[in-house]
Design a protein around this motif. Structure first.
Motif, mmCIF file in Angstrom:
data_model
loop_
_atom_site.group_PDB
_atom_site.id
_atom_site.type_symbol
_atom_site.label_atom_id
_atom_site.label_comp_id
_atom_site.label_asym_id
_atom_site.label_seq_id
_atom_site.Cartn_x
_atom_site.Cartn_y
_atom_site.Cartn_z
ATOM 1 N N ARG A 253 0.828 -1.220 0.000
ATOM 2 C CA ARG A 253 0.000 0.000 0.000
ATOM 3 C C ARG A 253 0.854 1.259 0.000
ATOM 4 O O ARG A 253 1.927 1.264 0.598
ATOM 5 C CB ARG A 253 -0.850 0.035 1.264
ATOM 6 N N SER B 179 0.384 3.789 1.751
ATOM 7 C CA SER B 179 0.560 4.214 3.155
ATOM 8 C C SER B 179 1.704 3.431 3.810
ATOM 9 O O SER B 179 2.445 3.960 4.638
ATOM 10 C CB SER B 179 -0.727 4.025 3.942
ATOM 11 N N THR B 180 1.857 2.158 3.407
ATOM 12 C CA THR B 180 2.949 1.345 3.964
ATOM 13 C C THR B 180 4.291 1.857 3.449
ATOM 14 O O THR B 180 5.253 1.972 4.209
ATOM 15 C CB THR B 180 2.770 -0.148 3.570
ATOM 16 N N TYR C 169 5.058 4.956 5.207
ATOM 17 C CA TYR C 169 5.459 4.651 6.585
ATOM 18 C C TYR C 169 6.927 4.208 6.627
ATOM 19 O O TYR C 169 7.709 4.660 7.456
ATOM 20 C CB TYR C 169 4.560 3.543 7.144
ATOM 21 N N GLN D 20 9.950 5.997 8.505
ATOM 22 C CA GLN D 20 10.716 5.287 9.533
ATOM 23 C C GLN D 20 12.208 5.307 9.226
ATOM 24 O O GLN D 20 13.038 5.432 10.123
ATOM 25 C CB GLN D 20 10.237 3.832 9.670
ATOM 26 N N ASN E 209 14.635 6.790 11.862
ATOM 27 C CA ASN E 209 15.678 5.932 12.467
ATOM 28 C C ASN E 209 16.993 6.687 12.604
ATOM 29 O O ASN E 209 17.713 6.519 13.576
ATOM 30 C CB ASN E 209 15.936 4.705 11.587
ATOM 31 N N ILE F 72 10.833 -7.357 18.487
ATOM 32 C CA ILE F 72 9.446 -6.982 18.794
ATOM 33 C C ILE F 72 8.620 -6.933 17.514
ATOM 34 O O ILE F 72 7.518 -7.476 17.440
ATOM 35 C CB ILE F 72 9.400 -5.617 19.530
ATOM 36 N N MET F 73 9.194 -6.308 16.482
ATOM 37 C CA MET F 73 8.474 -6.211 15.209
ATOM 38 C C MET F 73 8.139 -7.602 14.675
ATOM 39 O O MET F 73 7.056 -7.849 14.153
ATOM 40 C CB MET F 73 9.324 -5.465 14.188
ATOM 41 N N LYS F 74 9.113 -8.501 14.825
ATOM 42 C CA LYS F 74 8.904 -9.856 14.305
ATOM 43 C C LYS F 74 7.826 -10.605 15.094
ATOM 44 O O LYS F 74 7.039 -11.338 14.521
ATOM 45 C CB LYS F 74 10.223 -10.640 14.338
ATOM 46 N N ILE G 33 5.284 -9.372 16.447
ATOM 47 C CA ILE G 33 3.976 -8.824 16.104
ATOM 48 C C ILE G 33 3.507 -9.331 14.744
ATOM 49 O O ILE G 33 2.339 -9.276 14.420
ATOM 50 C CB ILE G 33 4.050 -7.270 16.134
ATOM 51 N N GLY G 34 4.438 -9.855 13.972
ATOM 52 C CA GLY G 34 4.046 -10.417 12.679
ATOM 53 C C GLY G 34 4.545 -9.631 11.491
ATOM 54 O O GLY G 34 4.030 -9.779 10.378
ATOM 55 N N ALA G 35 5.555 -8.755 11.720
ATOM 56 C CA ALA G 35 6.116 -8.005 10.604
ATOM 57 C C ALA G 35 6.928 -8.942 9.710
ATOM 58 O O ALA G 35 7.645 -9.814 10.216
ATOM 59 C CB ALA G 35 7.002 -6.885 11.131
ATOM 60 N N THR G 36 6.795 -8.770 8.412
ATOM 61 C CA THR G 36 7.589 -9.599 7.502
ATOM 62 C C THR G 36 9.044 -9.099 7.525
ATOM 63 O O THR G 36 9.318 -7.964 7.949
ATOM 64 C CB THR G 36 7.080 -9.479 6.049
ATOM 65 N N ASP G 37 9.929 -9.937 7.034
ATOM 66 C CA ASP G 37 11.347 -9.548 6.970
ATOM 67 C C ASP G 37 11.515 -8.267 6.154
ATOM 68 O O ASP G 37 12.273 -7.384 6.518
ATOM 69 C CB ASP G 37 12.186 -10.671 6.339
ATOM 70 N N PHE H 211 9.359 -5.850 5.659
ATOM 71 C CA PHE H 211 8.821 -4.697 6.380
ATOM 72 C C PHE H 211 9.807 -4.216 7.440
ATOM 73 O O PHE H 211 9.986 -3.012 7.626
ATOM 74 C CB PHE H 211 7.491 -5.085 7.035
ATOM 75 N N SER I 78 5.718 -14.848 9.737
ATOM 76 C CA SER I 78 5.127 -13.537 10.045
ATOM 77 C C SER I 78 3.612 -13.569 9.860
ATOM 78 O O SER I 78 2.864 -13.042 10.683
ATOM 79 C CB SER I 78 5.773 -12.461 9.184
ATOM 80 N N ARG J 227 2.086 -15.388 12.783
ATOM 81 C CA ARG J 227 2.078 -14.638 14.049
ATOM 82 C C ARG J 227 0.977 -13.578 14.093
ATOM 83 O O ARG J 227 0.607 -13.120 15.169
ATOM 84 C CB ARG J 227 3.447 -13.978 14.272
ATOM 85 N N ARG J 228 0.483 -13.204 12.922
ATOM 86 C CA ARG J 228 -0.604 -12.216 12.899
ATOM 87 C C ARG J 228 -1.898 -12.801 13.448
ATOM 88 O O ARG J 228 -2.840 -12.087 13.740
ATOM 89 C CB ARG J 228 -0.813 -11.705 11.477
ATOM 90 N N ARG K 199 7.928 -5.318 26.356
ATOM 91 C CA ARG K 199 8.529 -5.226 25.011
ATOM 92 C C ARG K 199 7.829 -4.198 24.120
ATOM 93 O O ARG K 199 7.340 -4.523 23.030
ATOM 94 C CB ARG K 199 8.566 -6.589 24.333
ATOM 95 N N PHE L 26 1.472 0.217 15.346
ATOM 96 C CA PHE L 26 2.503 -0.551 14.644
ATOM 97 C C PHE L 26 2.003 -1.946 14.253
ATOM 98 O O PHE L 26 2.268 -2.429 13.152
ATOM 99 C CB PHE L 26 3.753 -0.658 15.520
ATOM 100 N N VAL M 243 2.021 -3.324 10.334
ATOM 101 C CA VAL M 243 2.748 -4.476 9.788
ATOM 102 C C VAL M 243 1.842 -5.372 8.959
ATOM 103 O O VAL M 243 2.318 -6.111 8.105
ATOM 104 C CB VAL M 243 3.468 -5.323 10.885
ATOM 105 N N THR N 50 -4.350 3.710 6.733
ATOM 106 C CA THR N 50 -4.243 4.679 7.831
ATOM 107 C C THR N 50 -5.616 5.020 8.420
ATOM 108 O O THR N 50 -5.760 5.159 9.634
ATOM 109 C CB THR N 50 -3.542 5.952 7.312
#
Lengths: 302, 227
Positions: free
Chosen positions: A2, A4-5, A8, A12, A16, A208-210, A212-216, A218, B75, B78-79, B89, B102, B106, B111
């Motif tokens: 997207r 928006s992604t 984002y 970031q 960073n 933490i990102m991982k 939550i389910g963030a892909t590599d 992302f 990933s 995990r969603r 964390r 966040f 992911v 938005t």
């Protein structure tokens, strides 16, 4: 992905850099210092090469013709020589032009000798081509080729000068290859290490990102973007500073060592940057990108 | 929803951290996994999170076979889970809103959806007024609420909580457990790893007790056992 992604990830990547400004500054400074050193040497090397090349062009081969060769035949020989890829320049000098030049230099207008030879050119039959090569090491082959051409009586060359310049040229080539290679390795090592440390301190964040389910992709994208930005900034500092420094040094040397003028010439900054600009940017961006890519990879196995 | 069949996890040559474990959890259940330190309960959570690979047996969670799952699929898997840790964390440099948002970013939520959903969840966990605060400006209980909000913002099938009250005082612990119960009441399967005896005994839920990597008891409306 997207818009928006993408937006984002871009945000970031920039954030960073500010969040970890100390590591960002360290990465940029390391990169700048390494590329500065690399650039300094690179500029010296290309100027040495440039001067060697110029010297090579000053070692001409002179081609003389058999008596009775017509202008058309001489033109044809000239075409054959010009067609060779190792020929840098080729100029024809007729016997009349040769005598005119000689007389102008040694017999002032109105002198007795000038009058004696006014209608009797002593250089008759010395029409010739002055040929220079773009690589002095190829001179021998070219001479052999020209000697085989019809109508050619004699080919003169400065063999010792050619040999000397070939040796110099080879030495510069190999020494610069080694030094640039070593500098490149040191740069890659130092820069990637700094970028790696900057990312390693954020391994918890990556974990933490991982979770939550963030892909590599992302997780990695902002870090890679950060690496690219740091690379561009890190490369820009030496590129800009060397741009001005180079011009000042050349100006200073020409002013203070006037004996250089004529003997040594320098590439213009535009000529030098034709290669150094892309090389420097590629070095910064490439190392920033690759080191962030591979360092993030290490932390993605969560 | 969660199905472990003869699952073993060994780290080296010594005794396995999880030893031939069989466990089945139905959709919508609330389960405590208890045991002393080193009993294997945290390893169990890591196996369910696919942070570790089992060395034997099979694990199926929300229809996904974990032992054969490829890294790139993890990933997405995990969603389906929400996860809460003892140490919260949270991303320290992002405010409450951004931490919760966040989890939506992911998975590629637009938005406008994030702007609607995040305040809803923060309201649910009682942090609507603190969305601009950074984690370090919050109490332990509030940080855990943020972690909970982040865990449920995507409406997961399963919520895994690893010692969620480990760093909290009894009153705050009760509040967090009340929130977990509320989440479970909406149909989310909740699995809580804890050694908080008071909470386990007070809540009268299913209690699975582990000792030396083995399940030694599994009781409906059970109590905490000093295994």
């Amino acid at each position: 992905m997207r818009p928006s992604t993408i937006w984002y990830i871009l945000k970031q990547g920039v954030k960073n850099i500010w969040r970890n400004w100390m590591f960002s500054a360290a990465s940029v400074l390391t990169m700048a210092a390494c590329i500065f050193l690399f650039g300094l040497f690179y500029l010296i090397v290309i100027n040495v090469n440039f001067n060697t090349q110029k010297a090579q062009e000053k070692v001409p081969i002179t081609v003389f013709f058999e008596p009775g060769t017509t202008q058309e035949e001489m033109d044809w020989v000239g075409e054959q020589i010009r067609a060779r890829p190792d020929v840098e320049t080729i100029t024809f000098e007729s016997a009349d032009e040769g005598w005119e030049k000689f007389a102008k230099q040694y017999f002032p207008e109105g002198s007795a000798a000038a009058d004696v030879f006014r209608d009797d050119n002593p250089l008759t039959g010395s029409d010739n081509y002055q040929v220079s090569v773009n690589d002095i090491s190829l001179q021998y082959d070219l001479v052999r080729y020209i000697e085989e051409l019809p109508h050619v009586r004699e080919v003169k060359q400065a063999e010792r000068a050619a040999e000397f310049l070939t040796n110099i040229s080879n030495m510069v080539y190999y020494v610069s290859l080694i030094v640039i290679g070593v500098l490149l390795l040191i740069s890659i090592f130092l820069i990637s290490n700094t970028v790696s440390v900057g990312i390693s301190v954020r391994s918890e964040e990556i974990a933490i990102m991982k979770y939550i389910g963030a892909t590599d992709h992302f997780v990695r994208a902002p870090f890679v973007l950060e690496g690219i930005i740091l690379g561009v900034v890190g490369a820009s500092i030496p590129l800009v500073s060397l741009y001005y420094l180079y011009q000042e040094v050349v100006k200073w040397m020409m002013n203070n060592y006037s004996s250089f003028t004529g003997a040594v010439s320098f590439l213009s900054v535009e000529q030098a940057y034709k290669t150094f600009l892309p090389v420097g940017l590629l070095l910064g961006v490439g190392i920033g990108l690759l080191s962030s890519f591979f360092t993030t990879k290490k932390h993605l196995r969560v | 929803m969660i199905d472990l069949k003869d699952v073993t996890k060994s780290y080296g040559k010594g005794r396995p951290a999880v030893n031939h474990v069989n466990l089945h959890v139905e959709q919508g259940e609330f389960v405590f996994v208890t045991g002393l330190s080193g009993s294997g309960k945290s390893t169990l959570i890591k196996l369910l999170l696919k942070e570790l690979d089992s060395t034997g047996g099979s694990i199926t969670v929300a229809g996904e076979r974990l032992e054969t799952m490829k890294h790139r699929r993890v990933s997405k898997y995990r969603r389906k889970l929400g996860v809460v840790f003892q140490d919260f964390r949270l991303l320290k440099d992002r405010n409450v809103y951004e931490n919760v948002a966040f989890a939506q970013r992911v998975i590629g939520r637009p938005t406008r959806v994030i702007r609607k959903r995040v305040p809803e969840v923060l309201q649910e966990v009682g942090l609507a007024g603190k969305y601009k605060s950074l984690p370090d400006e919050l109490s332990g209980g509030e940080q855990q609420r943020v972690a909970l909000a982040r865990a449920i913002v995507n409406r997961p099938d399963i919520l895994l909580a690893d010692e969620p009250t480990g760093n909290l005082d009894p009153k705050t612990s009760d509040e967090i457990m009340a929130l977990l119960e509320q989440i479970n009441g909406r149909g989310t399967t909740v699995l809580v790893v804890t050694h908080n005896k008071e909470i386990v005994n007070a809540m009268k839920k299913r209690v699975v007790t582990m000792h030396d990597g083995v399940i030694v008891s599994d009781e409906e409306k059970g109590e905490y056992h000093e295994a």
